[in-house]
Write an enzyme that holds these catalytic residues in place. Sequence first.
Site, PDB file in Angstrom:
ATOM      1  N   GLU A 146      -5.405  -8.601  -0.243  1.00 16.76           N
ATOM      2  CA  GLU A 146      -6.240  -8.165   0.891  1.00 16.76           C
ATOM      3  C   GLU A 146      -7.660  -8.005   0.383  1.00 16.76           C
ATOM      4  OE1 GLU A 146      -4.916  -4.970   3.440  1.00 16.76           O
ATOM      5  OE2 GLU A 146      -2.782  -5.495   3.138  1.00 16.76           O
ATOM      6  N   GLU A 182       0.825  -1.212   0.000  1.00 16.61           N
ATOM      7  CA  GLU A 182       0.000   0.000   0.000  1.00 16.61           C
ATOM      8  C   GLU A 182       0.863   1.268   0.000  1.00 16.61           C
ATOM      9  OE1 GLU A 182      -3.148  -0.086   2.927  1.00 16.61           O
ATOM     10  OE2 GLU A 182      -4.072  -1.847   2.011  1.00 16.61           O
TER      11      GLU A 182
END
Length: 503
Positions: free
Chosen positions: A305, A173
Amino acid sequence: MAKLYVNEKNKQGHINPEIYGHFAEHLGRCIYEGIYVGEDSPIPNKNGMRTDVVEALKEMRIPLLRWPGGCFADEYHWMDGIGPKENRKKMINTHWGGVVEDNSFGTHEFFELCEQLGCKTYVNGNVGSGTVREMSEWVEYITFDGVSPMADLRKANGHEKPWKIDYFGVGNENWGCGGNMTPEYYANLYRRYQTYVRHYDNSAPIKKVCGGANVADYFWTEGVLKTCYAAPQPPMAHGFMDGLSLHYYVHPEGWEIKGSATDFDEKVWYKTLWKALYMEELINRHGAIMDQYDPEKEVGMIVDEWGCWFTVEPGTNPGFLYQQNTMRDALVAGLSLNIFNKHCDRVKMACIAQMVNVLQSVILTEGEKMILTPTYHVFHQYRHHQDADLVESCITGNSTLDAGEKEYQVPKLQESVSIDKDGIVTITLNNLSTTDSEEVEVAFTELNPSDVSASIVNQEMHAYNTFEEPENVTEEAFTAYEITEKGLKFTIPACSVVAFRVK
């Protein structure tokens, strides 16, 4: 009546076992208490790993585990988690709850866990606050079987032989908690960092995962690929990467509010499932960008995720992300796994977030107690899709559902079908309706069913398991079907996930 047509002769792709992967971050009670209790714990364990949790995950056939994050990965310095535990550095987990992280679960413990589970390893490296040298030396420490400072250090810490890294994530991320970078800046860092993720064992090369987009950030996907595919050098003909990640969480009431895990009405039920089905659009649109650079689909989409993210359970640490798990989660899991199966030409791995006690867990623990969630039972039903071939399937006569909000219409039924190396067909079918069953007729192209077994996860939409009632929702045998000359007939109950094995 709905009809499910299955052309078992038309194979459309291979379903990687890694699509059924899991994720364990240093977050809340996922690692500590959930998986790792220490060698001196009264809770039964092997080398500190909870025996009950390990056995349940093995029964579910867990194929892969991602660690140590998540946002935690880009603040994790691996040398803090090796050597004698009493000498390991303590730190504050700034991302998750502000609690002390004592680093008693580190590299050696992770590989011990994966060995006990018999699963592949997915290690996430630190780009946000780490250095190229740090990442390079971690890979050397883990995988080099020779004379070097890091290999010698590993041996001094008690592990003579190297381990195997199956997948290595270069950052996490990095558009957000991993450094708030632009896609071009991250992509150039990725090109640099991945260079030093060395293949010390050429017979078992590490597959490298590039940090991809958050939800519908197609600008990120385009920017990263444009930079990473700028004149790649042989033998890295596919842009220095084996996979590009994608993160997507289902928040029925939006990011800020999220909504309760257990207190919801029918409108929120359908809104949640509609948002889960949005995964297919994300795969298609990010996949279309990937196709421009990688038309042969050599780079896998890595959805590492995914899952439901609700408001934490009342009275728990907000930073621990502990939530209950209902039949709504079971349907989200069923829908999502079917979508991944049907896009297995591009989706090569997916990791539900997270494995124990965090977000959409498959297991919850409380002291010595452990319960399996509805999501666990769906993963157990779907385990036979792993390493099978996707086959053509479609449903006719399928109605649409909503609760008065046309914006959130969903199909009543949703499926995927595969055939394994022994010729056994696995059908997984979801009924998204909260109230209405559906008659279903299955028709195969050539198969004349002779040996059939089935299971079902079915309860009312709010149902979940507690430590007092651990089997309120479970997987049960499903026998209410009729074998026909070329297929099956049955009625699928409302709010259920059914899995058939047909030979």
